[in-house]
Design a protein around this motif. Structure first.
Motif, PDB file in Angstrom:
ATOM      1  N   GLU A  26       0.821  -1.213   0.000  1.00 21.18           N
ATOM      2  CA  GLU A  26       0.000   0.000   0.000  1.00 21.18           C
ATOM      3  C   GLU A  26       0.852   1.259   0.000  1.00 21.18           C
ATOM      4  O   GLU A  26       0.377   2.353  -0.332  1.00 21.18           O
ATOM      5  N   ALA A  27       2.133   1.137   0.339  1.00 19.18           N
ATOM      6  CA  ALA A  27       3.018   2.305   0.392  1.00 19.18           C
ATOM      7  C   ALA A  27       3.887   2.433  -0.854  1.00 19.18           C
ATOM      8  O   ALA A  27       4.668   3.381  -0.970  1.00 19.18           O
ATOM      9  N   VAL A  28       3.768   1.501  -1.799  1.00 14.33           N
ATOM     10  CA  VAL A  28       4.589   1.548  -3.015  1.00 14.33           C
ATOM     11  C   VAL A  28       3.994   2.566  -3.975  1.00 14.33           C
ATOM     12  O   VAL A  28       2.948   2.336  -4.584  1.00 14.33           O
ATOM     13  N   GLU A  29       4.655   3.694  -4.114  1.00 13.79           N
ATOM     14  CA  GLU A  29       4.180   4.753  -5.002  1.00 13.79           C
ATOM     15  C   GLU A  29       5.264   5.811  -5.137  1.00 13.79           C
ATOM     16  O   GLU A  29       6.264   5.799  -4.417  1.00 13.79           O
ATOM     17  N   GLY A  30       5.060   6.738  -6.058  1.00 16.55           N
ATOM     18  CA  GLY A  30       5.962   7.873  -6.196  1.00 16.55           C
ATOM     19  C   GLY A  30       7.353   7.492  -6.661  1.00 16.55           C
ATOM     20  O   GLY A  30       7.564   6.485  -7.338  1.00 16.55           O
ATOM     21  N   ALA A  31       8.324   8.329  -6.280  1.00 23.35           N
ATOM     22  CA  ALA A  31       9.709   8.111  -6.696  1.00 23.35           C
ATOM     23  C   ALA A  31      10.221   6.769  -6.186  1.00 23.35           C
ATOM     24  O   ALA A  31       9.900   6.348  -5.089  1.00 23.35           O
ATOM     25  N   GLY A  32      11.024   6.118  -7.004  1.00 22.66           N
ATOM     26  CA  GLY A  32      11.563   4.821  -6.607  1.00 22.66           C
ATOM     27  C   GLY A  32      10.532   3.720  -6.600  1.00 22.66           C
ATOM     28  O   GLY A  32      10.685   2.736  -5.859  1.00 22.66           O
ATOM     29  N   PHE A  33       9.480   3.852  -7.413  1.00 21.22           N
ATOM     30  CA  PHE A  33       8.380   2.885  -7.433  1.00 21.22           C
ATOM     31  C   PHE A  33       8.895   1.463  -7.614  1.00 21.22           C
ATOM     32  O   PHE A  33       8.563   0.559  -6.834  1.00 21.22           O
ATOM     33  N   TRP A  34       9.726   1.232  -8.641  1.00 19.73           N
ATOM     34  CA  TRP A  34      10.171  -0.128  -8.935  1.00 19.73           C
ATOM     35  C   TRP A  34      11.145  -0.645  -7.884  1.00 19.73           C
ATOM     36  O   TRP A  34      11.144  -1.836  -7.568  1.00 19.73           O
ATOM     37  N   LYS A  35      11.952   0.238  -7.321  1.00 22.11           N
ATOM     38  CA  LYS A  35      12.860  -0.179  -6.253  1.00 22.11           C
ATOM     39  C   LYS A  35      12.062  -0.615  -5.025  1.00 22.11           C
ATOM     40  O   LYS A  35      12.398  -1.614  -4.380  1.00 22.11           O
ATOM     41  N   GLN A  36      11.002   0.130  -4.710  1.00 20.85           N
ATOM     42  CA  GLN A  36      10.143  -0.249  -3.584  1.00 20.85           C
ATOM     43  C   GLN A  36       9.485  -1.603  -3.844  1.00 20.85           C
ATOM     44  O   GLN A  36       9.416  -2.459  -2.954  1.00 20.85           O
ATOM     45  N   LEU A  37       8.988  -1.791  -5.060  1.00 15.48           N
ATOM     46  CA  LEU A  37       8.304  -3.042  -5.400  1.00 15.48           C
ATOM     47  C   LEU A  37       9.283  -4.211  -5.382  1.00 15.48           C
ATOM     48  O   LEU A  37       8.928  -5.322  -4.951  1.00 15.48           O
ATOM     49  N   ALA A  38      10.514  -3.962  -5.817  1.00 12.67           N
ATOM     50  CA  ALA A  38      11.539  -5.009  -5.762  1.00 12.67           C
ATOM     51  C   ALA A  38      11.813  -5.402  -4.314  1.00 12.67           C
ATOM     52  O   ALA A  38      12.076  -6.578  -4.013  1.00 12.67           O
ATOM     53  N   GLY A  39      11.750  -4.438  -3.406  1.00 19.46           N
ATOM     54  CA  GLY A  39      11.938  -4.736  -1.990  1.00 19.46           C
ATOM     55  C   GLY A  39      10.845  -5.645  -1.456  1.00 19.46           C
ATOM     56  O   GLY A  39      11.121  -6.546  -0.653  1.00 19.46           O
ATOM     57  N   VAL A  40       9.609  -5.412  -1.886  1.00 21.19           N
ATOM     58  CA  VAL A  40       8.502  -6.282  -1.484  1.00 21.19           C
ATOM     59  C   VAL A  40       8.728  -7.699  -2.004  1.00 21.19           C
ATOM     60  O   VAL A  40       8.547  -8.687  -1.280  1.00 21.19           O
ATOM     61  N   ALA A  41       9.141  -7.806  -3.264  1.00 24.16           N
ATOM     62  CA  ALA A  41       9.400  -9.122  -3.862  1.00 24.16           C
ATOM     63  C   ALA A  41      10.513  -9.846  -3.109  1.00 24.16           C
ATOM     64  O   ALA A  41      10.443 -11.060  -2.889  1.00 24.16           O
ATOM     65  N   GLU A  42      11.535  -9.103  -2.696  1.00 26.79           N
ATOM     66  CA  GLU A  42      12.641  -9.716  -1.952  1.00 26.79           C
ATOM     67  C   GLU A  42      12.173 -10.235  -0.599  1.00 26.79           C
ATOM     68  O   GLU A  42      12.568 -11.321  -0.169  1.00 26.79           O
ATOM     69  N   ARG A  43      11.297  -9.468   0.063  1.00 27.27           N
ATOM     70  CA  ARG A  43      10.762  -9.931   1.356  1.00 27.27           C
ATOM     71  C   ARG A  43       9.920 -11.186   1.177  1.00 27.27           C
ATOM     72  O   ARG A  43       9.960 -12.092   2.019  1.00 27.27           O
ATOM     73  N   LEU A  44       9.166 -11.253   0.086  1.00 28.50           N
ATOM     74  CA  LEU A  44       8.362 -12.446  -0.178  1.00 28.50           C
ATOM     75  C   LEU A  44       9.245 -13.668  -0.427  1.00 28.50           C
ATOM     76  O   LEU A  44       8.944 -14.765   0.054  1.00 28.50           O
ATOM     77  N   THR A  45      10.329 -13.475  -1.161  1.00 28.90           N
ATOM     78  CA  THR A  45      11.264 -14.582  -1.392  1.00 28.90           C
ATOM     79  C   THR A  45      11.805 -15.104  -0.069  1.00 28.90           C
ATOM     80  O   THR A  45      11.865 -16.317   0.170  1.00 28.90           O
ATOM     81  N   GLY A  46      12.189 -14.180   0.810  1.00 31.37           N
ATOM     82  CA  GLY A  46      12.685 -14.584   2.117  1.00 31.37           C
ATOM     83  C   GLY A  46      11.637 -15.314   2.933  1.00 31.37           C
ATOM     84  O   GLY A  46      11.940 -16.287   3.634  1.00 31.37           O
ATOM     85  N   ALA A  47      10.380 -14.867   2.808  1.00 30.51           N
ATOM     86  CA  ALA A  47       9.296 -15.511   3.556  1.00 30.51           C
ATOM     87  C   ALA A  47       9.089 -16.943   3.097  1.00 30.51           C
ATOM     88  O   ALA A  47       8.910 -17.860   3.909  1.00 30.51           O
ATOM     89  N   PHE A  48       9.117 -17.171   1.783  1.00 28.10           N
ATOM     90  CA  PHE A  48       8.940 -18.528   1.263  1.00 28.10           C
ATOM     91  C   PHE A  48      10.112 -19.420   1.644  1.00 28.10           C
ATOM     92  O   PHE A  48       9.941 -20.617   1.880  1.00 28.10           O
TER      93      PHE A  48
END
Length: 218
Positions: free
Chosen positions: A83-105
């Motif tokens: 819900e906080a992924v927006e604005g500047a650095g959009f793709w970097k923020q989204l990549a961070g979410v993906a990285e956290r999901l990888t760690g969770a799995f």
């Protein structure tokens, strides 16, 4: 006079976490061990120490039980920050979410097993229609914020971009669900980072593509 919840799911949600666990704990073990189709509702009920009548009071069928197990496990991940992924650095923020999901799995083998079942069995997918609808809604909201930030292309309908993104998310997630157990954590994390570019590629703004499309064909 208070109105009692009428649907099995509403009645389940009204229970405490400990009361829900009477069914969800043995159900989780059964689904992880057997998958969806081969899982036995009778075994789950017996291990829960409950009657069939009381079980159907809270679960319409085995599919609803699987959905409840899956949603509980996903909820334990905590907020992902989408819900906080927006604005500047959009793709970097989204990549961070993906990285956290990888760690969770990587750290949650039970969640990984449930996701494998979700990808492998159509009946499990049908049982999770509601959370999959939520995923579609969240994807649309995130991409809309990306468009507002100029990070996601806006020359195509948002609904089409959502379909493309979801197809890629499902394809990548399915591959990791079926193959990640054979990889060491570092290799899996690296492949995950690279696979993220598969999602980015068709969604990035492409002004040069617009120019190409506007050229005469002759």
């Amino acid at each position: 006079m208070s109105v009692l919840p009428k649907s099995p799911r509403a009645r389940l949600d009204a229970l405490s976490e400990a009361e829900r666990g009477r069914w969800l704990d043995p159900a989780e073990r059964e689904f992880v061990a057997e998958g969806f189709e081969a899982a036995s509702l009778n075994r789950i009920i017996a291990e829960a120490g409950e009657s069939k009548g009381r079980t159907y009071h809270y679960f319409a069928d085995k599919g609803e039980l699987f959905r409840a197990v899956f949603e509980r496990r996903v909820a334990r991940l905590g907020p992902l920050g989408l819900e906080a992924v927006e604005g500047a650095g959009f793709w970097k923020q989204l990549a961070g979410v993906a990285e956290r999901l990888t760690g969770a799995f990587q750290s949650d083998t039970v969640l990984a097993a449930l996701v494998r079942t979700l990808h492998a069995e159509r009946a499990a997918q049908e049982a999770c229609t509601v959370p999959l609808i939520r995923l579609r809604q969240v994807t649309g909201a995130v991409l809309a914020r990306g468009q507002a930030a100029g990070a996601v292309r806006d020359d195509l309908p948002l609904s089409l971009l959502v379909e493309v993104a979801l197809d890629l998310i499902v394809a990548v997630d399915r591959w990791f669900a079926m193959n990640a157990s054979e990889m060491d954590p570092e290799a899996e994390a690296e492949v995950s980072r690279r696979a993220f570019t598969l999602l980015m590629a068709p969604l990035l703004p492409l002004p040069e593509m617009t120019n190409w499309m506007e050229r005469p064909l002759t």
